[in-house]
Design a protein around this motif. Structure first.
Motif, PDB file in Angstrom:
ATOM      1  N   UNK A 341       0.814  -1.202   0.000  1.00 46.03           N
ATOM      2  CA  UNK A 341       0.000   0.000   0.000  1.00 46.03           C
ATOM      3  C   UNK A 341       0.859   1.268   0.000  1.00 46.03           C
ATOM      4  N   UNK A 342       2.051   1.179   0.547  1.00 50.71           N
ATOM      5  CA  UNK A 342       2.944   2.341   0.538  1.00 50.71           C
ATOM      6  C   UNK A 342       3.408   2.695  -0.875  1.00 50.71           C
ATOM      7  N   UNK A 343       3.378   1.715  -1.784  1.00 51.90           N
ATOM      8  CA  UNK A 343       3.790   2.009  -3.157  1.00 51.90           C
ATOM      9  C   UNK A 343       2.780   2.909  -3.857  1.00 51.90           C
ATOM     10  N   UNK A 344       1.582   3.058  -3.295  1.00 46.30           N
ATOM     11  CA  UNK A 344       0.633   4.002  -3.879  1.00 46.30           C
ATOM     12  C   UNK A 344       1.221   5.409  -3.857  1.00 46.30           C
ATOM     13  N   UNK A 345       1.756   5.821  -2.727  1.00 48.12           N
ATOM     14  CA  UNK A 345       2.382   7.145  -2.648  1.00 48.12           C
ATOM     15  C   UNK A 345       3.670   7.202  -3.457  1.00 48.12           C
ATOM     16  N   UNK A 346       4.525   6.194  -3.326  1.00 52.37           N
ATOM     17  CA  UNK A 346       5.829   6.255  -4.001  1.00 52.37           C
ATOM     18  C   UNK A 346       5.691   6.243  -5.519  1.00 52.37           C
ATOM     19  N   UNK A 349       2.909   9.839  -6.302  1.00 56.51           N
ATOM     20  CA  UNK A 349       3.332  11.191  -5.938  1.00 56.51           C
ATOM     21  C   UNK A 349       4.234  11.820  -7.009  1.00 56.51           C
ATOM     22  N   UNK A 350       5.239  11.103  -7.547  1.00 53.36           N
ATOM     23  CA  UNK A 350       6.050  11.713  -8.614  1.00 53.36           C
ATOM     24  C   UNK A 350       5.247  12.048  -9.865  1.00 53.36           C
ATOM     25  N   UNK A 401       3.700   7.024 -19.285  1.00 53.23           N
ATOM     26  CA  UNK A 401       3.811   7.082 -17.825  1.00 53.23           C
ATOM     27  C   UNK A 401       4.640   5.907 -17.327  1.00 53.23           C
ATOM     28  N   UNK A 402       5.515   6.179 -16.393  1.00 52.72           N
ATOM     29  CA  UNK A 402       6.494   5.171 -15.973  1.00 52.72           C
ATOM     30  C   UNK A 402       6.609   5.149 -14.458  1.00 52.72           C
ATOM     31  N   UNK A 403       6.613   3.941 -13.895  1.00 51.22           N
ATOM     32  CA  UNK A 403       6.917   3.734 -12.479  1.00 51.22           C
ATOM     33  C   UNK A 403       8.271   3.033 -12.385  1.00 51.22           C
ATOM     34  N   UNK A 404       9.130   3.544 -11.545  1.00 53.89           N
ATOM     35  CA  UNK A 404      10.440   2.921 -11.354  1.00 53.89           C
ATOM     36  C   UNK A 404      10.278   1.713 -10.433  1.00 53.89           C
ATOM     37  N   UNK A 405      10.234   0.523 -11.011  1.00 55.14           N
ATOM     38  CA  UNK A 405      10.041  -0.706 -10.250  1.00 55.14           C
ATOM     39  C   UNK A 405      11.344  -1.442 -10.015  1.00 55.14           C
ATOM     40  N   UNK A 408      15.853  -3.311 -14.990  1.00 53.38           N
ATOM     41  CA  UNK A 408      16.528  -2.806 -16.172  1.00 53.38           C
ATOM     42  C   UNK A 408      15.783  -3.175 -17.456  1.00 53.38           C
ATOM     43  N   UNK A 409      14.765  -4.031 -17.355  1.00 53.47           N
ATOM     44  CA  UNK A 409      14.004  -4.434 -18.537  1.00 53.47           C
ATOM     45  C   UNK A 409      13.212  -3.227 -19.041  1.00 53.47           C
ATOM     46  N   UNK A 410      13.363  -2.849 -20.307  1.00 47.86           N
ATOM     47  CA  UNK A 410      12.736  -1.613 -20.790  1.00 47.86           C
ATOM     48  C   UNK A 410      11.224  -1.545 -20.612  1.00 47.86           C
ATOM     49  N   UNK A 411      10.517  -2.677 -20.643  1.00 47.17           N
ATOM     50  CA  UNK A 411       9.053  -2.646 -20.574  1.00 47.17           C
ATOM     51  C   UNK A 411       8.530  -2.496 -19.152  1.00 47.17           C
ATOM     52  N   UNK A 412       9.318  -2.878 -18.169  1.00 43.88           N
ATOM     53  CA  UNK A 412       8.843  -2.893 -16.782  1.00 43.88           C
ATOM     54  C   UNK A 412       8.608  -1.468 -16.290  1.00 43.88           C
ATOM     55  N   UNK A 413       7.434  -1.260 -15.708  1.00 41.35           N
ATOM     56  CA  UNK A 413       7.050   0.045 -15.197  1.00 41.35           C
ATOM     57  C   UNK A 413       6.165   0.819 -16.146  1.00 41.35           C
ATOM     58  N   UNK A 414       6.040   0.357 -17.397  1.00 39.61           N
ATOM     59  CA  UNK A 414       5.174   0.997 -18.379  1.00 39.61           C
ATOM     60  C   UNK A 414       3.872   0.207 -18.512  1.00 39.61           C
ATOM     61  N   UNK A 415       2.857   0.834 -19.105  1.00 32.51           N
ATOM     62  CA  UNK A 415       1.631   0.122 -19.419  1.00 32.51           C
ATOM     63  C   UNK A 415       1.926  -0.972 -20.444  1.00 32.51           C
ATOM     64  N   UNK A 416       1.284  -2.115 -20.306  1.00 38.54           N
ATOM     65  CA  UNK A 416       1.567  -3.266 -21.161  1.00 38.54           C
ATOM     66  C   UNK A 416       0.975  -3.074 -22.552  1.00 38.54           C
ATOM     67  N   UNK A 417       1.669  -3.532 -23.595  1.00 36.85           N
ATOM     68  CA  UNK A 417       1.080  -3.534 -24.936  1.00 36.85           C
ATOM     69  C   UNK A 417      -0.164  -4.418 -24.952  1.00 36.85           C
ATOM     70  N   UNK A 418      -1.108  -4.112 -25.835  1.00 36.47           N
ATOM     71  CA  UNK A 418      -2.373  -4.850 -25.876  1.00 36.47           C
ATOM     72  C   UNK A 418      -2.229  -6.081 -26.771  1.00 36.47           C
ATOM     73  N   UNK A 419      -1.530  -7.103 -26.248  1.00 38.71           N
ATOM     74  CA  UNK A 419      -1.279  -8.320 -27.023  1.00 38.71           C
ATOM     75  C   UNK A 419      -2.597  -8.940 -27.499  1.00 38.71           C
TER      76      UNK A 419
END
Length: 508
Positions: A341-346, A349-350, A401-405, A408-419
């Motif tokens: 739940x703390x990741x909601x702010x982290x 907030x940015x 929009x990007x979340x730093x999770x 190093x994988x370029x796709x991680x933290x972005x919205x997923x492509x609509x496979x």
């Protein structure tokens, strides 16, 4: 006792109510206004823009057809053709400080990977349409809405509950979320810090009757003393008067005052015959230092306010609700890993801070003064380049929009492509129930066995897709964000760590 009390039945409160009810949480929404309908929610004053990221969010919860219908939007202008092999080039791009940009100047190669799907573009809609669709969904899923119930007090127990007093009644819940707008009562009663910058202008939006409308140019008009806007809606007027926000809510919005401001800004002797509806606002840009205080949370304008330039406020609020909903539900059900739940702010907030700065930059560019023409010309020249237009599109479309999770994988933290799968279904169809999704394009038996241990929280989907973009497997959170990705040789141990990180411990 309810699982969650939500204060505020605007778009963010109703979206969150639907998310929690979808996850089988008991939800009560308290709204101070006795009626849902308002002329300020209907067109033209209630006109709002949903960016492509927000449209994708509605699509992923199965609400896009209803939203398009309520908004009178053409589905062909939003989605890709069902047989398309490449996503269409963007057809629209937002403005910056009133400077309109050409979508043909967007460099699609510089954008995150996308695949053709039903949600590719933003739409123009209204608060009336959005809240109607969201209320319909929330109540259908079991959320209860109480209107005419202004919040009077809120206290947290030493144990595991919150007590809210509203409309003369007491309501108990395990958690309370303030979605009650820029003048949030929850924020004030709970003592959240709210810091930022004071306003430079008073803005006005009104529906009027002009005696001589031909004296005003259509569209955005930046002048030596401010800005005025005329939209295609008859009598729809917007203005920005750089008075330091002095007039906002301080005096009645009379015809005489609005006419005086408009004449000064436009440099014409235009006459307003009648003012039917009008409201004011400012560019005050404020944000709470945290979105959580114990069992009290904030979302939407309750957590951040800024000017409406660029139309980012509604999109930011919907993103808050989508991010918070599944995390709060997992916490309520006892399946959330420590700190989820703390990741909601982290995470959020940015995003909010960046939107506030985006708003501030536009206001600074538009502010009249001796140096203003030079700054505005510089901005105009930069935004006429491919790099400039692409940059604005990345910042405003919601798709970058990007979340730093921590990957190093370029796709991680972005919205997923609509496979798209062999049966013509899409990833968006798999996200409708608010579960996580494990996509295994290589059909690795070890990954299948690992995913099966979380089958109550994750949907495992094997097999090939129309275009895998070079991935072997992905873990996608309920909000559609890529949490983990591998190439064509997936590592189940890494996958297991990612699942545990976001979905907690497996079934015993």
């Amino acid at each position: 006792m309810h699982d969650v009390v939500i204060v505020g039945a605007g778009p963010v409160g109703l979206f969150l109510a639907g998310e929690l009810a979808l996850a089988n949480c008991s939800v009560l929404v308290l709204e101070k206004d006795p009626q849902a309908a308002s002329p300020f929610k209907a067109l033209p004053l209630g006109m709002r823009g949903l960016n492509a990221g927000s449209v994708e969010t509605f699509y992923r919860r199965g609400m896009l057809p209803r939203l398009l219908d309520a908004s009178r939007a053409d589905p062909r202008q939003v989605g890709a053709h069902p047989d398309a092999h490449e996503p269409p080039a963007p057809r629209d791009v937002s403005h910056f400080a009133g400077i309109r940009l050409d979508a043909a100047d967007i460099d699609t190669g510089a954008l995150p990977s996308r695949l053709p799907g039903p949600a590719m573009e933003g739409i123009m809609t209204s608060l009336e349409a959005v809240t109607g669709v969201l209320q319909e969904r929330a109540t259908a899923l079991g959320a209860r809405i109480v209107r005419g119930a202004p919040l009077e007090a809120v206290t947290q127990d030493d144990g595991d509950g919150v007590l809210a007093r509203a409309g003369g009644h007491d309501y108990r819940a395990r958690w309370l979320v303030g979605c009650d707008g820029g003048r949030s009562t929850v924020r004030r009663l709970a003592g959240f810090d709210f810091v930022g910058t004071e306003p430079l202008f008073t803005g006005y939006v009104a529906r009027v009757t002009f005696d001589d409308p031909g004296k005003l140019e259509p569209g955005f008009n930046l002048t030596a003393t401010g800005m005025y806007l005329r939209t295609p809606f008859e009598g729809h007027l917007g203005m920005m008067d750089f008075d330091g926000g002095a007039f906002d809510r301080s005096q009645p919005l009379t015809r005489e005052h609005l006419q005086t401001v408009l004449r000064r800004i436009s440099g014409t002797d235009v006459t307003l015959k009648e003012v039917h509806l009008a409201s004011s606002f400012t560019d005050r840009a404020m944000q709470t230092s945290t979105y959580r205080n114990g069992r009290l949370l904030l979302a939407g304008d309750a957590a951040h306010i800024h000017s409406p330039l660029g139309g980012q406020g509604l999109n930011l609020a919907i993103g808050d609700a989508m991010n918070l909903g599944w995390k709060l539900a997992a916490t309520l059900h006892g399946t959330a890993p420590h700190g989820l739940l703390d990741t909601y702010t982290t995470e959020r907030h940015p995003v909010g801070a960046a939107i506030l700065d985006w708003s501030r930059a536009q206001v600074a560019t538009m502010k009249p003064g001796p140096n203003a023409p030079a700054l505005q010309q510089l901005a105009h020249d930069l935004l006429r380049t491919i790099d400039g237009t692409t940059y604005v599109h990345r910042r405003t479309s919601g798709l970058a929009q990007y979340y730093d999770l921590g990957s190093d994988q370029p796709a991680v933290g972005f919205t997923a492509p609509d496979f798209r799968f062999g049966d013509s279904s899409h990833l968006g169809d798999l996200l409708r129930q608010g579960q996580g999704v494990a996509l295994d394009f290589t059909v690795d038996q070890r990954l299948r066995e690992t995913a099966a241990r979380w089958k109550d929280r994750i949907r495992y989907v094997p097999g090939p897709v129309a275009d895998d973009l070079g991935f072997g497997a992905l873990l996608i959170r309920p909000d559609g964000v890529v949490a983990w990705a591998e190439g064509h040789a997936p590592g189940p141990e890494t996958f297991q760590n990612a699942v545990t990180r976001w979905f907690g411990e497996p079934i015993a």
